[in-house]
Design a protein around this motif. Structure first.
Motif, PDB file in Angstrom:
ATOM      1  N   CYS A  65     -13.167  -3.372   6.960  1.00 17.26           N
ATOM      2  CA  CYS A  65     -11.518  -3.392   7.294  1.00 17.26           C
ATOM      3  C   CYS A  65     -11.532  -3.017   8.768  1.00 17.26           C
ATOM      4  O   CYS A  65     -12.529  -2.175   9.555  1.00 17.26           O
TER       5      CYS A  65
ATOM      6  N   ILE B 169      -5.804  -4.473   6.383  1.00 13.87           N
ATOM      7  CA  ILE B 169      -5.724  -3.038   6.227  1.00 13.87           C
ATOM      8  C   ILE B 169      -6.554  -2.335   7.626  1.00 13.87           C
ATOM      9  O   ILE B 169      -7.556  -2.368   7.877  1.00 13.87           O
TER      10      ILE B 169
ATOM     11  N   LEU C 176       0.700  -0.993   0.188  1.00 17.63           N
ATOM     12  CA  LEU C 176       0.053  -0.028  -0.094  1.00 17.63           C
ATOM     13  C   LEU C 176       0.918   1.248  -0.077  1.00 17.63           C
ATOM     14  O   LEU C 176       0.582   2.170  -0.699  1.00 17.63           O
TER      15      LEU C 176
ATOM     16  N   GLU D 204      -2.066   1.250   7.864  1.00 16.71           N
ATOM     17  CA  GLU D 204      -2.164   1.634   6.386  1.00 16.71           C
ATOM     18  C   GLU D 204      -2.801   2.472   5.552  1.00 16.71           C
ATOM     19  O   GLU D 204      -2.684   3.459   5.000  1.00 16.71           O
TER      20      GLU D 204
END
Length: 561
Positions: free
Chosen positions: A431, A408, A387, A412
Motif C-alpha cells: 500500500c 490506502i 475505513l 487512512e
C-alpha cells in the motif's frame, strides 16, 4: 619425755605410713577399675566399629543391587503406552528397538500410521497390522510416478483395521468403486475421510456415504472418476447426511454432482468450495431454502455471483466468510451478507483488483457487523470514508490486514490508529503508506501488540526503530524488500482452509505451486484434458496459501474459531 616423744613420733610415722598405704591401695584399685573399664570400652568400640563396617558393607551391596535393578520393568504396559504417545514418530521408532516388550507395547499403542501406498505394500499388510493392531487413523499416499495399491490391498487393510475413524488417500489411482464399497462395509465407524487424485467415482463415494453413519468430515480433491460431464451420477446424501459437519471440495471439474449431499446434510457447519468449475449459485440457493446451521463458508475462484451471496445471507448463524477471487461478486452481494448475517466475526475478501467490491459493501459491513473481530482486504480499494466507518463502528475489531490496495495511504492508516481501540494485530502490504502513517501507531491503538509492514516502499527502517523505542512492548515487523510487480494472493492452501494468521511471502519463494494438471495417470498419460477443462483457472498456477501463522511465536491471527 624423750621416749614418749620418740614413741609419739613413731606412732605418727606409723599412722602416716598406714594412710599412705591405704591411699596407694585405693589408687591402685581405682586404676585397675579404670583400666578394666577402658578395656571394656575399647572392646565395645571395636565391636561397634566392626558392626558399622559390616553395616556399610551391607548398604553398599544393597546400593549396588538397587543400581542394577530394572525399575522400568515394573511400569505397567498401559503407562508405558501413554509415555510413547507423547513422543514423536522418530522417538517412538527408536524406543521400539530397546526391547521386545517395548516393541510390542509401541506397536499396540500406535493409533496413527502413514504408509507409502505403492503396489508393493500388499504382501506387507498382514505383518504390519499384526504389529500395529490398534490403528484408528491411517494415511495412504502414493507418488504419481509409482503404481499405487489396488482394491485387494485396501480391502485387506479394512479387514485388519475395522476400528478406523480417519482415512486419507492420496494418489491411489488403482482404487475403484468396488474397493471403496468393500472398505465402507468393513469400516462403518469412519468419522473423517479425505481423498485426493484418486480415480474411483460416484459409486465409491456413495458407498462411503451410505454405510459410514458417523462420518463428520469429508474432503475431496481432484476426484477424476466423476469427470463425466452431465452424465455424472449424483452423490449423496446417504446416511452420513445426518452426521456430516464439514464438506470441502477442491479442484473438481464436475463438483456440482455433490449438490444432493450439500443440500441434504442437516448438521453442516463448514462448507469450503475451492477452485471448482461450474455455476454454484443454484446449489447455494438450494441450501438457503432449507433450515441450516452453516457457521463457516469459504468460496475461492468459483463462478459465484451476487445471487449466490444473497442466498448465503439467509444463513443467519454464519460467523466466518471467505470470498476469494470470485470476480462476479459485487457490493450488492456484500451488502446482503452484512444486512442478514449479524453474527459475522471473520471476513476475508480478495477482490482480485476488479474494483467490484468497495466502499458501498464495506460501509454496510461497518453498519451491521458490530461483532466483527477479523477483517482481511486484498485487492480492494476502499476510501477513507469506508475505513473510518469500520474503525468507528466495529469496536471489537482485533485483527486487520490491508494488502494490495492503491487507495490506502497515510490518512487512512492514521484514521485506523486513532479509532481502532481494540486492534491487536495489523498487517499492511503493498500500500502507498509512508513513515508518517506508521508514526501514528506510537500513540494510537493502545492494545496493539504486533504490526507487520511489507512491500510499502515509502516506509523506512528508521521509523520501525523509532516506533520500537516509543512502544517497547510492540512487535514491529518491517520488510521493505520486494519483487517488482508482485501480486498479493489469498488463495487457500491444499488443506482447504486458510490457516491461522496472515503471512504474505513473496511469489519468488513459493517453490511448490499446485497445478490442475499435476496428476499423471498410472499408465503415464498426462491429464491435460483436465487442465483444458478448467477454463479460466487452467492457465493459472494455484499458488500456495498466503495465510499462515504470525511469526515470532505470538498467538494466531485468526484466534479461536
Amino acid at each position: 619425755m624423750g621416749q614418749s616423744s620418740s614413741s609419739s613420733g613413731s606412732i605418727h610415722r606409723t599412722y602416716h605410713r598406714s594412710v599412705s598405704r591405704s591411699e596407694i591401695l585405693s589408687v591402685i584399685n581405682s586404676n585397675r577399675g579404670n583400666l578394666n573399664m577402658k578395656m571394656k570400652t575399647d572392646a565395645n568400640s571395636e565391636a561397634n566399629n566392626n558392626n558399622n563396617n559390616n553395616t556399610e558393607a551391607v548398604t553398599d551391596a544393597n546400593a549396588n543391587a538397587n543400581d542394577d535393578y530394572d525399575y522400568i520393568s515394573e511400569i505397567p504396559d498401559e503407562c508405558l503406552a501413554i509415555i510413547f504417545q507423547s513422543l514423536s514418530a522418530g522417538d517412538r521408532k527408536r524406543c521400539s528397538l530397546v526391547s521386545r516388550r517395548w516393541l510390542v507395547v509401541e506397536g499396540q499403542s500406535r493409533q496413527r500410521l502413514a504408509l507409502n501406498a505403492k503396489s508393493e505394500l500388499l504382501p506387507l499388510v498382514p505383518p504390519l497390522f499384526t504389529r500395529f493392531d490398534s490403528v484408528t487413523k491411517l494415511a495412504l499416499r502414493c507418488d504419481r510416478r509409482s503404481v499405487s495399491i489396488n482394491d485387494d490391498a485396501l480391502i485387506l487393510i479394512s479387514l485388519r483395521c475395522p476400528n478406523l475413524t480417519r482415512l486419507k488417500l492420496r494418489g491411489c489411482r488403482e482404487l475403484t468403486d468396488i474397493g471403496m464399497a468393500a472398505f465402507a462395509l468393513n469400516c462403518k465407524g469412519l468419522k473423517k475421510f479425505s481423498c485426493g487424485s484418486c480415480l474411483f467415482g460416484a459409486k465409491g463415494m456413495n458407498a462411503v456415504l451410505d454405510h459410514c453413519a458417523f462420518l463428520e468430515e469429508l474432503s475431496v480433491k481432484r476426484l477424476r472418476g466423476i469427470n463425466d460431464g452431465g452424465a455424472a451420477e449424483q452423490i449423496g446424501p446417504g446416511v452420513a447426511a445426518s452426521s456430516l459437519k464439514t464438506i470441502c471440495l477442491k479442484e473438481l471439474y464436475n463438483g456440482q454432482c455433490f449438490g444432493p449431499l450439500i443440500t441434504g446434510t442437516k448438521k453442516l457447519r463448514t462448507l469450503k468450495l475451492l477452485r471448482c468449475l461450474g455455476d454454484w449459485d443454484k446449489i447455494l440457493e438450494n441450501i438457503a431454502t432449507r433450515e441450516n446451521s452453516l457457521f463457516e463458508i469459504h468460496l475461492e475462484r468459483l463462478q459465484v455471483s451476487d445471487d449466490g451471496l444473497s442466498a448465503i445471507s439467509n444463513c443467519s448463524n454464519l460467523e466466518i466468510l471467505h470470498i476469494v477471487k470470485t470476480p462476479e461478486c459485487t457490493n450488492v452481494g456484500i451488502v446482503a451478507i452484512a444486512e442478514q448475517c449479524k453474527l459475522l466475526r471473520k471476513l476475508h475478501i480478495d477482490g482480485w483488483r476488479t474494483n467490484r467490491i468497495g466502499n458501498e459493501g464495506l460501509i454496510a459491513i461497518a453498519k451491521h457487523s458490530s461483532n466483527l473481530q477479523e477483517l482481511v482486504l486484498i485487492g480492494v480499494n476502499p476510501s477513507s470514508i469506508s475505513l473510518e466507518a469500520i474503525a468507528s463502528n466495529c469496536q471489537k475489531l482485533e485483527r486487520l490486514a490491508l494488502c494490495g490496495s492503491e487507495t490506502i495511504a497515510d490518512a487512512e492508516i492514521s484514521c485506523i490508529a486513532a479509532k481502532c481501540m481494540a486492534l491487536k494485530k495489523l498487517c499492511i502490504k503493498g500500500c502507498p503508506v509512508s513513515d508518517q502513517g506508521i508514526e501514528a501507531f506510537a500513540w494510537g491503538c493502545p492494545n496493539l501488540v504486533k504490526i507487520k509492514v511489507k512491500k510499502c516502499r515509502a516506509v523506512t527502517s528508521e521509523v520501525s526503530d523509532w516506533l520500537r523505542s516509543r512502544r517497547g512492548s510492540l512487535v514491529v515487523n518491517l520488510d521493505i524488500c520486494g519483487v517488482e510487480g508482485e501480486v498479493v494472493d489469498a488463495s487457500a492452501s491444499d488443506s482447504g482452509a486458510q490457516e491461522d494468521g496472515v503471512e504474505f511471502p513473496p511469489i519468488g519463494s513459493r517453490s511448490t505451486a499446485v497445478h490442475a494438471d499435476a496428476t499423471t495417470t498410472s499408465n503415464g498419460r498426462s491429464s491435460s484434458v483436465f487442465k483444458s477443462r478448467f477454463g479460466l483457472f487452467g492457465g493459472r498456477s494455484f499458488v500456495a496459501c498466503t495465510f499462515r501463522r504470525w511469526s515470532g511465536g505470538t498467538s494466531s491471527f485468526n484466534g479461536s474459531s
